[in-house]
Design a protein around this motif. Structure first.
Motif, PDB file in Angstrom:
ATOM      1  N   GLU A  13      10.272  -1.345  28.278  1.00 23.66           N
ATOM      2  CA  GLU A  13       9.998  -2.224  29.409  1.00 23.66           C
ATOM      3  C   GLU A  13       9.320  -1.426  30.514  1.00 23.66           C
ATOM      4  N   GLY A  14       8.047  -1.730  30.740  1.00 25.65           N
ATOM      5  CA  GLY A  14       7.339  -1.041  31.817  1.00 25.65           C
ATOM      6  C   GLY A  14       7.172  -1.901  33.050  1.00 25.65           C
ATOM      7  N   CYS A  15       7.250  -3.224  32.865  1.00 26.74           N
ATOM      8  CA  CYS A  15       7.026  -4.091  34.024  1.00 26.74           C
ATOM      9  C   CYS A  15       7.814  -5.384  33.947  1.00 26.74           C
ATOM     10  N   GLY A  16       8.083  -5.862  32.749  1.00 25.98           N
ATOM     11  CA  GLY A  16       8.837  -7.104  32.625  1.00 25.98           C
ATOM     12  C   GLY A  16       8.048  -8.347  32.972  1.00 25.98           C
ATOM     13  N   GLU A  17       6.743  -8.214  33.136  1.00 30.27           N
ATOM     14  CA  GLU A  17       5.990  -9.423  33.459  1.00 30.27           C
ATOM     15  C   GLU A  17       4.613  -9.490  32.817  1.00 30.27           C
ATOM     16  N   GLY A  18       4.509  -8.900  31.646  1.00 35.48           N
ATOM     17  CA  GLY A  18       3.293  -9.115  30.876  1.00 35.48           C
ATOM     18  C   GLY A  18       2.081  -8.333  31.321  1.00 35.48           C
ATOM     19  N   GLU A  19       2.272  -7.285  32.105  1.00 32.01           N
ATOM     20  CA  GLU A  19       1.122  -6.547  32.629  1.00 32.01           C
ATOM     21  C   GLU A  19       0.891  -5.195  31.971  1.00 32.01           C
ATOM     22  N   CYS A  20       1.909  -4.599  31.350  1.00 33.66           N
ATOM     23  CA  CYS A  20       1.737  -3.213  30.902  1.00 33.66           C
ATOM     24  C   CYS A  20       1.640  -3.064  29.393  1.00 33.66           C
ATOM     25  N   GLY A  21       2.162  -4.014  28.646  1.00 32.93           N
ATOM     26  CA  GLY A  21       2.051  -3.959  27.192  1.00 32.93           C
ATOM     27  C   GLY A  21       2.999  -2.995  26.504  1.00 32.93           C
ATOM     28  N   ALA A  22       3.867  -2.307  27.246  1.00 34.73           N
ATOM     29  CA  ALA A  22       4.773  -1.341  26.614  1.00 34.73           C
ATOM     30  C   ALA A  22       5.761  -2.019  25.676  1.00 34.73           C
ATOM     31  N   CYS A  23       5.957  -3.312  25.881  1.00 39.19           N
ATOM     32  CA  CYS A  23       6.931  -4.067  25.089  1.00 39.19           C
ATOM     33  C   CYS A  23       6.286  -4.769  23.892  1.00 39.19           C
ATOM     34  N   THR A  24       5.019  -4.453  23.621  1.00 40.97           N
ATOM     35  CA  THR A  24       4.280  -5.201  22.581  1.00 40.97           C
ATOM     36  C   THR A  24       4.926  -5.063  21.201  1.00 40.97           C
ATOM     37  N   SER A  81       6.727  -8.798  24.304  1.00 40.81           N
ATOM     38  CA  SER A  81       8.047  -9.371  24.035  1.00 40.81           C
ATOM     39  C   SER A  81       8.847  -9.623  25.303  1.00 40.81           C
ATOM     40  N   CYS A  82       8.389  -9.119  26.441  1.00 40.25           N
ATOM     41  CA  CYS A  82       9.107  -9.426  27.686  1.00 40.25           C
ATOM     42  C   CYS A  82       8.821 -10.846  28.149  1.00 40.25           C
ATOM     43  N   LEU A  83       7.795 -11.474  27.557  1.00 45.49           N
ATOM     44  CA  LEU A  83       7.428 -12.824  27.991  1.00 45.49           C
ATOM     45  C   LEU A  83       7.908 -13.895  27.007  1.00 45.49           C
TER      46      LEU A  83
HETATM   47  S1  FES Z   1       7.240  -4.880  29.867  1.00 49.82           S
HETATM   48 FE1  FES Z   1       5.253  -4.764  30.677  1.00 49.82          FE
HETATM   49  S2  FES Z   1       4.249  -6.263  29.501  1.00 49.82           S
HETATM   50 FE2  FES Z   1       6.254  -6.458  28.834  1.00 49.82          FE
END
Ligand code: FES
Ligand code: FES
Lengths: 729, 151
Positions: free
Chosen positions: B36-47, B57-59
């Motif tokens: 989890e890098g941001c929790g709102e779909g901006e960083c892609g770390a959760c892809t 996957s955070c979205l």
């Molecule tokens: S945690 Fe950053 S896009 Fe999902």
């Protein structure tokens, strides 16, 4: 041979299969989640903290300033509290902590703490801070003042050129937000584990806060730092320990991105005024500088940031006389702190922009002007240091050759070829002092331990790998010296209970200074084995074969300070750094003259790294730093609200470069060895931050005629400059 | 109860239907590869990949993956590491590594569609993932060279 080759990074396999454990991946049994109650005021008296009676407080642990044994975050000065009690000095300052069984409960509990304030007048403008009646730090709000004088002013004929240059806040934006765990130990002490750069900073801070030595600190795999995880984790670790102490349970605090952006340190904003006298031929005769930096509400590392700024503010250029004055002041904003470059990027942005202004004033070619002033062998710096083997011309020539070489079209970003695109190329030069200033290393006495067990050598250092690749480079250094395969050299965990204090992971010092100590330790290990085996055999295995099969050995080596380094902290005269790295950056870009947007096509960097211990890792550092600098140049802007807090606290509105924003990069490694570094290596972590912004500004000017003097050069600022060409902004 | 396949195994979770898939993967199933890098779909770390598609996957509420095939970076390495994983290692495309799992999932999806992307195509496909360490140069190198041209 291992040095100069690029074995893949040690921790690479775990990282590509997803098995590396970062702090937030750890979940000890019975772990509680911590959250922070923060100030909503810039400057206020805290009248009291209350629990909202409507909230269900069962299972929630609450800690306030009254529960902190020694309420100080130990770093350089003792001004910052672990939790603010009587007065809050910046918005989002930690006031209290809560822990609960789930993250959601913890966040809800933090919101259910009601704080009563009495507002006090707040001060935000760094140019008004010094001596202001509103007091933040000391009696005059000055964290530090530094002056350097050399040569005499007056009596020279020339042309006077003055300019004012500004830079804004920048967020480190490591992709892993801050995260820290505290685990109660059976002996009543605590183990701290988390995302960090400097385990021994935390070790000292937690021990002092508790008044208890039963503390050890372990680095978890860390998802980037860039300076941002130098000092702030000390406070976060204190917070986690306070909650673990109050609850008797392991506690983890992981910041959400928005909290991390609002609460943690940023790059110091700067206002730099330069005043020079130049000869008609373009030689700098007198160089005057006045630097104002905004440190925020607490000191953190501001003194050192200012020091590095003033020591780099001439850029890599000569002057007959210099008068440099710098001040770092306090304001009621969240504290600023370490960020790659540490004041030098701000200073050299100003220096390089000023060179362009001088060139414009004299009608000289900016490159020719630089050639006339660039440091040469034997030149003397503002601190009186005589330069040997300065690399300015070498990096300049390499960058120009690479930029002018025919390129494969595939390695230029196509940009967008709208008719409104203006194309430009810009160049900048920089130097960067490697390691601590002056005799800083003499105070730190960084140590490296080497242990031999079962034919394997274990390296014990407190320096952390936060992505740079030091876990890979240290085995290369030790294996090279001992003449063994790198696979036979392993790293010990970065646990303060197991490894000695090598000093902090900062200032581009790990590979050069700690790496040099590791090399010395390998030699000491050989001598130790020779005396144990009573043999003058040189080979490591030959020596081992003379010892019992289960023989073990351990040596601890301390950094050997070069006795020739002379530095006077009071006059700021002497050898400011043991050596300097040199860098030249050439940027090709386009400016959309309708929108003001800057599009990067290609960036060539030539960097003097002394010796590339591992060329892939070295170029990776340079490319990453270069893009961070391009972000600072045109994209990254922290917008403050009326309370001095970060308004754009999301990745949707604090924009860092993506793969589409990034240029193709050509990375030239120039090797001018430094005798004091391992195999000639110099520090390289920070220098990539120094040149790009100024090169971008020169390219924008070449493309459009618009001269910009404040960072970031956002589309709005570029458009404004296009509309009023010739104006200074 | 939501049932789906994760990295080739049948899994089920009693998490609330609107729970984030990221939390179910990390907290319930203990696949901590997605970050989890941001929790709102901006960083892609959760892809992760859902039926092959790269998704943040955070979205995604977990109820949306009922019956789907979810793959995380741990699954990408099974039974043998994917070519793009080896290429990341070889080209130095992972530094701190926190962004790496997300990049790998986005890159693997690209390479399935287009085994020999140009550098520009790779940049477009990876534009939803943020990396602060590499400047993307070595990531692009790894992606375009992951699948040997002669193969
Ligand atoms: S945690 Fe950053 S896009 Fe999902
Ligand atoms: S490798 Fe650190 S963020 Fe990408």
């Amino acid at each position: 041979m291992s040095i100069g080759t690029s074995p893949p990074r040690r921790d690479g396999l775990e990282k590509i299969v997803g098995s590396s454990l970062y702090a937030d991946d750890l979940r000890p049994d019975g772990c509680l989640y911590g959250a922070t109650v923060r100030s909503s005021r810039a400057h206020a008296r805290i009248l009291g903290l209350r629990r909202d009676p409507a909230f269900d407080w069962t299972g929630v642990t609450l800690v306030t300033a009254a529960d902190v044994p020694t309420n100080i975050v130990t770093l350089m000065t003792d001004d910052q509290p672990v939790l603010a009690g009587g007065i809050t000095r910046h918005v989002h300052e930690p006031l209290a902590l809560v822990a609960a069984p789930t993250r959601e409960q913890a966040l809800a509990a933090a919101r259910a703490v009601i704080v009563d304030y009495e507002d006090l007048p707040a001060l935000f403008d760094p140019e008004l801070a010094e001596g202001n009646a509103i007091q933040i730090f000391g009696h005059d709000n000055v964290f530090k003042k530094i002056s350097i004088r050399r040569g005499t002013f007056g009596g020279r004929q020339g042309i006077r050129v003055r300019g004012r240059y500004q830079t804004g806040l920048q967020e480190q934006l490591y992709i892993e937000p801050m995260s820290m765990l505290a685990l109660p130990r059976p002996d009543g002490g605590f183990t701290v584990q988390g995302s960090m750069q400097c385990p021994y900073y935390i070790d000292r801070a937690v021990k002092r806060m508790l008044g208890d030595e039963r503390v050890n600190v372990v680095q978890a795999v860390t998802g980037g730092g860039f300076g941002g995880k130098e000092e702030y984790p000390s406070m976060l670790a204190c917070h986690a320990v306070l909650l673990a102490r109050a609850s008797g349970r392991p506690v983890k605090i992981t910041y959400r991105r928005d909290e991390d952006l609002r609460a943690t340190t940023k790059r110091h904003p700067s206002i730099i005024e330069l005043d020079t006298l130049v000869s008609p031929g373009g030689h700098v005769l007198e160089f005057g500088a006045r630097i104002v930096m905004d440190g925020g509400a607490y000191h953190t590392l501001s003194t050192v940031v200012l020091s590095r700024a003033i020591l780099h503010v001439t850029g890599p250029y000569r002057a007959e006389a210099v008068a440099l004055d710098g001040v770092c002041v306090a304001t009621h904003t969240p504290p600023n702190g370490a960020f790659r470059g540490f004041g030098a990027p701000q200073a050299q942005w100003a220096a390089e922009r000023h060179m362009d202004r001088v060139a414009r004033t004299l009608g000289l070619d900016p490159l020719e002007l630089r050639r006339r002033n660039l440091y040469k062998e034997g030149d003397i710096t503002a601190t009186g240091q005589v330069l040997h083997d300065p690399g300015g011309f070498a990096v300049l020539d390499r960058a120009l050759a690479a930029a002018e070489a025919p390129v494969d079209d595939k390695t230029i970003r196509p940009g967008v070829t709208a008719p409104a695109m203006a194309r430009g190329r810009g160049l900048a030069l920089a130097w960067h002092g490697c390691g601590f200033t002056g005799n800083g290393e003499a105070k730190i006495k960084g140590k490296v331990a080497l242990e031999v067990r079962d034919g394997t050598v274990y390296v014990g250092i407190a320096s952390t790998d936060i992505g740079q690749g030091t876990e890979t480079i240290f085995p290369q250094i030790v294996a090279e010296e001992l003449g063994i395969d790198t696979a036979r050299v392993q790293m010990l965990p970065h646990d303060t209970a197991q490894v000695p204090d090598s000093g902090p992971t900062v200032a581009s010092r790990t590979a050069m200074v700690v790496g040099g100590t590791a090399l010395a330790a390998a030699r000491a290990l050989r001598r130790h084995l020779q005396s144990t085996a009573m043999s003058d055999e040189h080979g490591f295995d030959a020596l081992l074969s003379r010892l019992a099969p289960d023989a073990t050995a351990r040596v601890v080596e301390t950094y050997e300070v070069d006795a020739n380094i002379q530095w006077d902290m009071d006059t700021y005269q002497g050898d400011a750094y043991p050596c300097y790295g040199w860098s030249c950056v050439i940027v090709d870009l386009r400016v959309d003259t309708d929108t003001g947007e800057v599009i990067y096509d290609r960036v060539v960097t030539a960097t003097d790294v002394g010796r590339a211990l591992n060329p892939v890792l070295a170029s990776g550092q340079i490319e990453g730093g270069t893009l961070q600098a391009l972000g600072w140049a045109t994209q990254e802007e922290v917008v403050l609200d009326s309370r001095g807090g970060m308004r754009n606290d999301r990745l949707t509105n604090y924009i860092i470069p993506t793969a589409l924003d990034a240029p193709e990069m050509v990375t030239e490694l120039v090797e001018i060895p430094f005798a004091g570094g391992p195999f000639g290596a110099k520090g390289i972590g920070e220098i990539p931050m120094d040149c790009p912004a100024a090169a971008v500004a020169q390219a924008i000017e070449a493309a459009t005629g618009a001269a910009l003097h404040a960072l970031p050069m956002t589309p709005e600022r570029v458009l404004a400059a296009l509309e009023t060409p010739g104006e200074s902004r | 109860m939501t049932r789906f396949r994760c990295n080739g195994m049948d899994v089920q979770t009693g998490a609330a239907p609107m729970s984030r898939l990221l939390d179910v993967l990390r907290e319930d199933l203990r696949y901590t590869g997605p970050k989890e890098g941001c929790g709102e779909g901006e960083c892609g770390a959760c892809t992760v990949r859902i039926d092959g598609e790269p998704v943040m996957s955070c979205l995604v509420p977990v109820c949306q993956v009922e019956g789907a095939e979810v793959q995380t970076v741990e699954g990408l390495a099974q039974p043998v590491v994917h070519a793009v994983q080896s290429a990341f290692l070889q080209h130095g495309a992972a530094q701190c590594g926190i962004c790496t799992p997300g990049f790998l999932m986005a890159a693997a999806a690209l390479l399935d569609e287009n085994p020999h992307p140009t550098r520009e195509e790779a940049r477009v496909a990876l534009a939803g993932n943020l990396c602060r360490c590499t400047g993307y140069q070595k990531i692009v190198d790894a992606v375009v060279r992951a699948i040997a041209k002669e193969a």
